[in-house]
Design a protein around this motif. Structure first.
Motif, PDB file in Angstrom:
ATOM      1  N   LEU A  48       0.858  -1.190   0.000  1.00 40.53           N
ATOM      2  CA  LEU A  48       0.000   0.000   0.000  1.00 40.53           C
ATOM      3  C   LEU A  48       0.887   1.230   0.000  1.00 40.53           C
ATOM      4  O   LEU A  48       1.881   1.295   0.736  1.00 40.53           O
ATOM      5  CB  LEU A  48      -0.917  -0.016   1.229  1.00 40.53           C
ATOM      6  CG  LEU A  48      -1.990   1.067   1.310  1.00 40.53           C
ATOM      7  CD1 LEU A  48      -3.211   0.549   2.056  1.00 40.53           C
ATOM      8  CD2 LEU A  48      -1.481   2.335   1.949  1.00 40.53           C
ATOM      9  N   TYR A  49       0.539   2.177  -0.858  1.00 40.14           N
ATOM     10  CA  TYR A  49       1.344   3.381  -1.034  1.00 40.14           C
ATOM     11  C   TYR A  49       0.466   4.614  -0.836  1.00 40.14           C
ATOM     12  O   TYR A  49      -0.703   4.626  -1.199  1.00 40.14           O
ATOM     13  CB  TYR A  49       1.923   3.442  -2.451  1.00 40.14           C
ATOM     14  CG  TYR A  49       2.750   2.242  -2.836  1.00 40.14           C
ATOM     15  CD1 TYR A  49       2.146   1.051  -3.227  1.00 40.14           C
ATOM     16  CD2 TYR A  49       4.136   2.292  -2.816  1.00 40.14           C
ATOM     17  CE1 TYR A  49       2.899  -0.058  -3.574  1.00 40.14           C
ATOM     18  CE2 TYR A  49       4.898   1.194  -3.177  1.00 40.14           C
ATOM     19  CZ  TYR A  49       4.268   0.021  -3.549  1.00 40.14           C
ATOM     20  OH  TYR A  49       5.025  -1.078  -3.896  1.00 40.14           O
ATOM     21  N   TRP A  50       1.102   5.664  -0.312  1.00 35.81           N
ATOM     22  CA  TRP A  50       0.478   6.982  -0.282  1.00 35.81           C
ATOM     23  C   TRP A  50       1.305   7.935  -1.131  1.00 35.81           C
ATOM     24  O   TRP A  50       2.546   7.951  -1.048  1.00 35.81           O
ATOM     25  CB  TRP A  50       0.402   7.523   1.151  1.00 35.81           C
ATOM     26  CG  TRP A  50      -0.663   6.916   1.998  1.00 35.81           C
ATOM     27  CD1 TRP A  50      -0.536   5.895   2.902  1.00 35.81           C
ATOM     28  CD2 TRP A  50      -2.046   7.304   2.061  1.00 35.81           C
ATOM     29  NE1 TRP A  50      -1.738   5.624   3.509  1.00 35.81           N
ATOM     30  CE2 TRP A  50      -2.670   6.482   3.008  1.00 35.81           C
ATOM     31  CE3 TRP A  50      -2.803   8.276   1.404  1.00 35.81           C
ATOM     32  CZ2 TRP A  50      -4.033   6.592   3.325  1.00 35.81           C
ATOM     33  CZ3 TRP A  50      -4.150   8.383   1.703  1.00 35.81           C
ATOM     34  CH2 TRP A  50      -4.755   7.548   2.656  1.00 35.81           C
ATOM     35  N   TYR A  51       0.600   8.702  -1.952  1.00 35.62           N
ATOM     36  CA  TYR A  51       1.201   9.753  -2.760  1.00 35.62           C
ATOM     37  C   TYR A  51       0.375  11.018  -2.552  1.00 35.62           C
ATOM     38  O   TYR A  51      -0.780  10.953  -2.113  1.00 35.62           O
ATOM     39  CB  TYR A  51       1.154   9.396  -4.256  1.00 35.62           C
ATOM     40  CG  TYR A  51       2.136   8.341  -4.697  1.00 35.62           C
ATOM     41  CD1 TYR A  51       1.867   6.986  -4.529  1.00 35.62           C
ATOM     42  CD2 TYR A  51       3.329   8.701  -5.316  1.00 35.62           C
ATOM     43  CE1 TYR A  51       2.766   6.017  -4.945  1.00 35.62           C
ATOM     44  CE2 TYR A  51       4.238   7.742  -5.737  1.00 35.62           C
ATOM     45  CZ  TYR A  51       3.943   6.404  -5.541  1.00 35.62           C
ATOM     46  OH  TYR A  51       4.846   5.454  -5.962  1.00 35.62           O
ATOM     47  N   ARG A  52       0.946  12.165  -2.866  1.00 34.95           N
ATOM     48  CA  ARG A  52       0.136  13.380  -2.822  1.00 34.95           C
ATOM     49  C   ARG A  52       0.575  14.345  -3.913  1.00 34.95           C
ATOM     50  O   ARG A  52       1.719  14.332  -4.370  1.00 34.95           O
ATOM     51  CB  ARG A  52       0.205  14.057  -1.468  1.00 34.95           C
ATOM     52  CG  ARG A  52       1.476  14.833  -1.182  1.00 34.95           C
ATOM     53  CD  ARG A  52       1.345  15.668   0.065  1.00 34.95           C
ATOM     54  NE  ARG A  52       2.569  16.411   0.346  1.00 34.95           N
ATOM     55  CZ  ARG A  52       2.708  17.286   1.310  1.00 34.95           C
ATOM     56  NH1 ARG A  52       1.680  17.556   2.129  1.00 34.95           N
ATOM     57  NH2 ARG A  52       3.847  17.927   1.502  1.00 34.95           N
ATOM     58  N   ARG A  53      -0.383  15.171  -4.313  1.00 35.43           N
ATOM     59  CA  ARG A  53      -0.118  16.221  -5.287  1.00 35.43           C
ATOM     60  C   ARG A  53      -0.518  17.534  -4.637  1.00 35.43           C
ATOM     61  O   ARG A  53      -1.696  17.764  -4.340  1.00 35.43           O
ATOM     62  CB  ARG A  53      -0.898  15.996  -6.574  1.00 35.43           C
ATOM     63  CG  ARG A  53      -0.478  16.935  -7.688  1.00 35.43           C
ATOM     64  CD  ARG A  53      -1.256  16.704  -8.952  1.00 35.43           C
ATOM     65  NE  ARG A  53      -0.599  17.326 -10.083  1.00 35.43           N
ATOM     66  CZ  ARG A  53      -1.133  17.429 -11.284  1.00 35.43           C
ATOM     67  NH1 ARG A  53      -2.335  16.929 -11.518  1.00 35.43           N
ATOM     68  NH2 ARG A  53      -0.475  18.002 -12.265  1.00 35.43           N
ATOM     69  N   VAL A  54       0.461  18.396  -4.474  1.00 30.10           N
ATOM     70  CA  VAL A  54       0.233  19.673  -3.828  1.00 30.10           C
ATOM     71  C   VAL A  54       0.175  20.774  -4.863  1.00 30.10           C
ATOM     72  O   VAL A  54       1.060  20.868  -5.719  1.00 30.10           O
ATOM     73  CB  VAL A  54       1.367  19.968  -2.811  1.00 30.10           C
ATOM     74  CG1 VAL A  54       1.209  21.353  -2.222  1.00 30.10           C
ATOM     75  CG2 VAL A  54       1.374  18.918  -1.715  1.00 30.10           C
ATOM     76  N   MET A  55      -0.885  21.566  -4.837  1.00 29.79           N
ATOM     77  CA  MET A  55      -1.026  22.795  -5.627  1.00 29.79           C
ATOM     78  C   MET A  55      -0.613  22.634  -7.088  1.00 29.79           C
ATOM     79  O   MET A  55       0.150  23.439  -7.600  1.00 29.79           O
ATOM     80  CB  MET A  55      -0.199  23.918  -4.982  1.00 29.79           C
ATOM     81  CG  MET A  55      -0.745  24.379  -3.656  1.00 29.79           C
ATOM     82  SD  MET A  55      -2.413  25.034  -3.786  1.00 29.79           S
ATOM     83  CE  MET A  55      -2.117  26.514  -4.724  1.00 29.79           C
ATOM     84  N   GLY A  56      -1.089  21.590  -7.768  1.00 31.76           N
ATOM     85  CA  GLY A  56      -0.838  21.422  -9.187  1.00 31.76           C
ATOM     86  C   GLY A  56       0.582  21.017  -9.542  1.00 31.76           C
ATOM     87  O   GLY A  56       0.941  20.992 -10.715  1.00 31.76           O
TER      88      GLY A  56
END
Lengths: 113, 115
Positions: B32-40
Protein backbone atom coordinates in the motif's frame (compact mmCIF):
# COMPACT_ATOMS: atom_id res chain seq x y z
CA UNK A 1 18.73 9.92 -9.68
CA UNK A 2 15.98 8.99 -12.07
CA UNK A 3 13.52 11.60 -13.27
CA UNK A 4 11.10 12.41 -16.07
CA UNK A 5 10.30 15.70 -17.76
CA UNK A 6 7.04 16.30 -19.54
CA UNK A 7 7.69 18.97 -22.13
CA UNK A 8 4.16 20.33 -22.47
CA UNK A 9 1.80 21.26 -19.67
CA UNK A 10 -1.15 21.59 -22.08
CA UNK A 11 -1.82 20.04 -25.47
CA UNK A 12 -4.88 20.75 -27.58
CA UNK A 13 -5.90 18.66 -30.60
CA UNK A 14 -8.94 18.28 -32.78
CA UNK A 15 -10.95 15.09 -32.63
CA UNK A 16 -9.67 12.59 -35.18
CA UNK A 17 -6.16 14.07 -35.36
CA UNK A 18 -3.01 12.48 -33.91
CA UNK A 19 -1.94 12.92 -30.31
CA UNK A 20 1.68 13.38 -29.22
CA UNK A 21 2.55 13.86 -25.56
CA UNK A 22 6.25 14.26 -24.97
CA UNK A 23 8.36 12.85 -22.16
CA UNK A 24 12.10 12.73 -21.64
CA UNK A 25 13.73 10.67 -18.94
CA UNK A 26 16.97 10.76 -17.04
CA UNK A 27 18.40 7.50 -15.76
CA UNK A 28 21.79 5.95 -15.19
CA UNK A 29 20.49 2.52 -16.16
CA UNK A 30 17.62 0.98 -18.08
CA UNK A 31 14.51 2.50 -16.55
CA UNK A 32 11.01 1.19 -15.99
CA UNK A 33 8.73 3.80 -17.54
CA UNK A 34 4.98 4.22 -17.45
CA UNK A 35 2.21 6.45 -18.69
CA UNK A 36 -0.76 7.00 -16.40
CA UNK A 37 -3.95 8.90 -17.14
CA UNK A 38 -6.34 10.67 -14.80
CA UNK A 39 -9.82 11.57 -15.93
CA UNK A 40 -11.73 14.12 -13.84
CA UNK A 41 -12.77 12.73 -10.45
CA UNK A 42 -11.23 9.36 -11.24
CA UNK A 43 -8.19 7.51 -9.98
CA UNK A 44 -4.94 7.26 -11.90
CA UNK A 45 -5.09 4.52 -14.50
CA UNK A 46 -2.15 2.75 -16.07
CA UNK A 47 -2.05 3.25 -19.86
CA UNK A 48 1.11 1.33 -20.63
CA UNK A 49 4.52 0.36 -19.27
CA UNK A 50 8.02 -0.17 -20.62
CA UNK A 51 10.24 -2.71 -18.89
CA UNK A 52 12.84 -3.40 -21.62
CA UNK A 53 11.02 -6.29 -23.34
CA UNK A 54 10.17 -4.22 -26.44
CA UNK A 55 10.86 -0.61 -27.37
CA UNK A 56 7.39 -0.04 -28.85
CA UNK A 57 4.78 -0.50 -26.17
CA UNK A 58 1.09 -0.73 -26.88
CA UNK A 59 -1.37 0.29 -24.23
CA UNK A 60 -5.06 0.61 -23.69
CA UNK A 61 -7.46 2.76 -25.72
CA UNK A 62 -5.20 2.84 -28.78
CA UNK A 63 -2.26 4.58 -27.11
CA UNK A 64 1.33 3.53 -27.62
CA UNK A 65 4.76 4.78 -26.64
CA UNK A 66 8.23 4.22 -28.03
CA UNK A 67 11.30 3.99 -25.85
CA UNK A 68 14.24 5.70 -27.59
CA UNK A 69 17.44 5.35 -25.66
CA UNK A 70 19.43 7.58 -28.03
CA UNK A 71 16.99 10.42 -27.43
CA UNK A 72 16.14 9.52 -23.79
CA UNK A 73 12.50 9.84 -24.75
CA UNK A 74 9.30 7.96 -24.10
CA UNK A 75 6.65 9.90 -26.02
CA UNK A 76 3.00 8.86 -25.93
CA UNK A 77 1.06 8.77 -29.19
CA UNK A 78 -2.35 7.92 -30.55
CA UNK A 79 -3.26 8.03 -34.26
CA UNK A 80 -6.70 9.55 -33.80
CA UNK A 81 -7.93 11.50 -30.79
CA UNK A 82 -11.35 10.93 -29.32
CA UNK A 83 -13.30 13.28 -27.08
CA UNK A 84 -13.03 10.73 -24.27
CA UNK A 85 -9.23 11.08 -24.34
CA UNK A 86 -9.45 14.50 -22.71
CA UNK A 87 -7.66 14.03 -19.38
CA UNK A 88 -4.36 14.61 -17.64
CA UNK A 89 -1.49 12.32 -18.59
CA UNK A 90 1.54 11.52 -16.47
CA UNK A 91 4.88 10.13 -17.52
CA UNK A 92 6.31 8.09 -14.67
CA UNK A 93 9.58 6.34 -13.83
CA UNK A 94 10.10 3.71 -11.18
CA UNK A 95 12.70 4.88 -8.66
CA UNK A 96 14.02 2.71 -5.89
CA UNK A 97 12.62 -0.53 -4.66
CA UNK A 98 9.08 -1.71 -4.84
CA UNK A 99 6.68 0.49 -6.71
CA UNK A 100 8.12 3.82 -5.64
CA UNK A 101 7.33 6.05 -8.59
CA UNK A 102 8.46 9.49 -9.68
CA UNK A 103 5.88 11.40 -11.67
CA UNK A 104 6.25 14.08 -14.28
CA UNK A 105 4.35 17.32 -13.87
CA UNK A 106 1.52 16.12 -16.10
CA UNK A 107 0.14 17.14 -19.50
CA UNK A 108 -3.45 18.26 -19.77
CA UNK A 109 -4.89 17.01 -23.07
CA UNK A 110 -7.82 18.91 -24.54
CA UNK A 111 -9.74 17.45 -27.46
CA UNK A 112 -11.88 19.80 -29.50
CA UNK A 113 -14.60 19.09 -32.02
CA UNK B 1 -13.68 -6.69 -7.97
CA UNK B 2 -13.68 -3.55 -5.83
CA UNK B 3 -10.89 -1.12 -6.51
CA UNK B 4 -8.91 1.04 -4.13
CA UNK B 5 -11.30 3.26 -2.19
CA UNK B 6 -10.50 6.42 -0.33
CA UNK B 7 -12.51 8.36 2.23
CA UNK B 8 -13.47 11.14 2.28
CA UNK B 9 -13.35 12.31 -1.32
CA UNK B 10 -13.13 15.91 -0.13
CA UNK B 11 -12.21 17.48 3.20
CA UNK B 12 -12.16 21.15 4.11
CA UNK B 13 -10.61 22.04 7.46
CA UNK B 14 -9.09 25.05 9.17
CA UNK B 15 -5.42 25.48 9.85
CA UNK B 16 -4.50 23.79 13.10
CA UNK B 17 -7.20 21.14 12.93
CA UNK B 18 -6.66 17.43 12.55
CA UNK B 19 -7.73 15.37 9.56
CA UNK B 20 -7.62 11.63 9.00
CA UNK B 21 -7.69 10.15 5.53
CA UNK B 22 -8.52 6.53 4.96
CA UNK B 23 -7.56 4.09 2.23
CA UNK B 24 -8.97 0.64 1.63
CA UNK B 25 -6.73 -1.27 -0.78
CA UNK B 26 -7.80 -4.08 -3.04
CA UNK B 27 -8.38 -7.18 -0.92
CA UNK B 28 -5.24 -9.29 -0.65
CA UNK B 29 -2.85 -6.54 -1.71
CA UNK B 30 0.01 -6.50 0.75
CA UNK B 31 1.60 -3.36 -0.70
CA UNK B 32 0.00 0.00 0.00
CA UNK B 33 1.34 3.38 -1.03
CA UNK B 34 0.48 6.98 -0.28
CA UNK B 35 1.20 9.75 -2.76
CA UNK B 36 0.14 13.38 -2.82
CA UNK B 37 -0.12 16.22 -5.29
CA UNK B 38 0.23 19.67 -3.83
CA UNK B 39 -1.03 22.79 -5.63
CA UNK B 40 -0.84 21.42 -9.19
CA UNK B 41 2.73 20.24 -8.82
CA UNK B 42 3.93 16.74 -9.54
CA UNK B 43 2.58 13.77 -7.66
CA UNK B 44 5.06 12.75 -4.99
CA UNK B 45 5.64 9.55 -3.06
CA UNK B 46 4.97 9.66 0.67
CA UNK B 47 5.37 6.13 1.96
CA UNK B 48 5.04 2.41 1.33
CA UNK B 49 3.58 -0.30 3.57
CA UNK B 50 4.15 -4.00 3.20
CA UNK B 51 1.33 -5.47 5.20
CA UNK B 52 1.43 -3.53 8.47
CA UNK B 53 5.11 -2.56 8.27
CA UNK B 54 6.45 0.71 6.90
CA UNK B 55 8.85 -0.31 4.15
CA UNK B 56 9.81 3.19 3.04
CA UNK B 57 8.67 6.45 4.56
CA UNK B 58 11.29 8.66 2.96
CA UNK B 59 8.66 10.90 1.36
CA UNK B 60 6.83 11.89 4.52
CA UNK B 61 7.24 15.67 4.74
CA UNK B 62 7.43 16.11 8.53
CA UNK B 63 6.27 14.70 11.85
CA UNK B 64 2.82 16.25 11.50
CA UNK B 65 2.00 13.32 9.24
CA UNK B 66 1.32 9.89 10.72
CA UNK B 67 0.44 6.86 8.65
CA UNK B 68 -0.78 3.58 10.07
CA UNK B 69 -1.90 0.26 8.73
CA UNK B 70 -2.95 -1.78 11.70
CA UNK B 71 -3.67 -5.38 10.78
CA UNK B 72 -2.29 -4.90 7.32
CA UNK B 73 -5.64 -4.05 5.74
CA UNK B 74 -6.81 -0.45 5.47
CA UNK B 75 -4.53 2.48 6.13
CA UNK B 76 -5.01 5.91 7.64
CA UNK B 77 -3.02 9.07 7.11
CA UNK B 78 -3.42 11.64 9.86
CA UNK B 79 -2.31 15.25 9.57
CA UNK B 80 -2.03 17.00 12.93
CA UNK B 81 -2.03 19.95 13.05
CA UNK B 82 -2.83 20.76 9.45
CA UNK B 83 -1.07 23.67 7.74
CA UNK B 84 -2.02 25.61 4.61
CA UNK B 85 0.73 23.94 2.57
CA UNK B 86 -0.82 20.52 3.23
CA UNK B 87 -3.63 21.30 0.81
CA UNK B 88 -3.67 19.01 -2.19
CA UNK B 89 -4.84 15.64 -3.41
CA UNK B 90 -3.78 12.55 -1.47
CA UNK B 91 -3.71 9.34 -3.46
CA UNK B 92 -3.53 5.81 -2.20
CA UNK B 93 -2.43 2.86 -4.31
CA UNK B 94 -2.02 -0.84 -3.79
CA UNK B 95 -0.34 -3.78 -5.48
CA UNK B 96 -0.14 -7.48 -4.93
CA UNK B 97 3.61 -7.85 -5.22
CA UNK B 98 6.53 -5.56 -4.66
CA UNK B 99 8.47 -4.22 -7.62
CA UNK B 100 9.11 -5.86 -10.97
CA UNK B 101 6.46 -4.98 -13.49
CA UNK B 102 3.73 -5.08 -10.91
CA UNK B 103 0.83 -2.80 -11.69
CA UNK B 104 -0.27 -0.20 -9.18
CA UNK B 105 -3.97 0.40 -8.66
CA UNK B 106 -4.81 3.93 -7.57
CA UNK B 107 -7.78 5.31 -5.72
CA UNK B 108 -9.50 8.48 -6.88
CA UNK B 109 -7.87 10.52 -4.14
CA UNK B 110 -8.88 12.76 -1.26
CA UNK B 111 -8.94 16.47 -2.01
CA UNK B 112 -7.76 18.22 1.16
CA UNK B 113 -8.26 21.95 1.54
CA UNK B 114 -6.74 23.67 4.57
CA UNK B 115 -8.09 27.20 5.07
Amino acid sequence: AQSVTQLDSHVSVSEGTPVLLRCNYSSSYSPSLFWYVQHPNKGLQLLLKYTSAATLVKGINGFEAEFKKSETSFHLTKPSAHMSDAAEYFCVVRTGGGNKLTFGTGTQLKVEL
Amino acid sequence: EAGVTQFPSHSVIEKGQTVTLRCDPISGHDNLYWYRRVMGKEIKFLLHFVKESKQDESGMPNNRFLAERTGGTYSTLKVQPAELEDSGVYFCASSLYRGGSEKLFFGSGTQLSVL
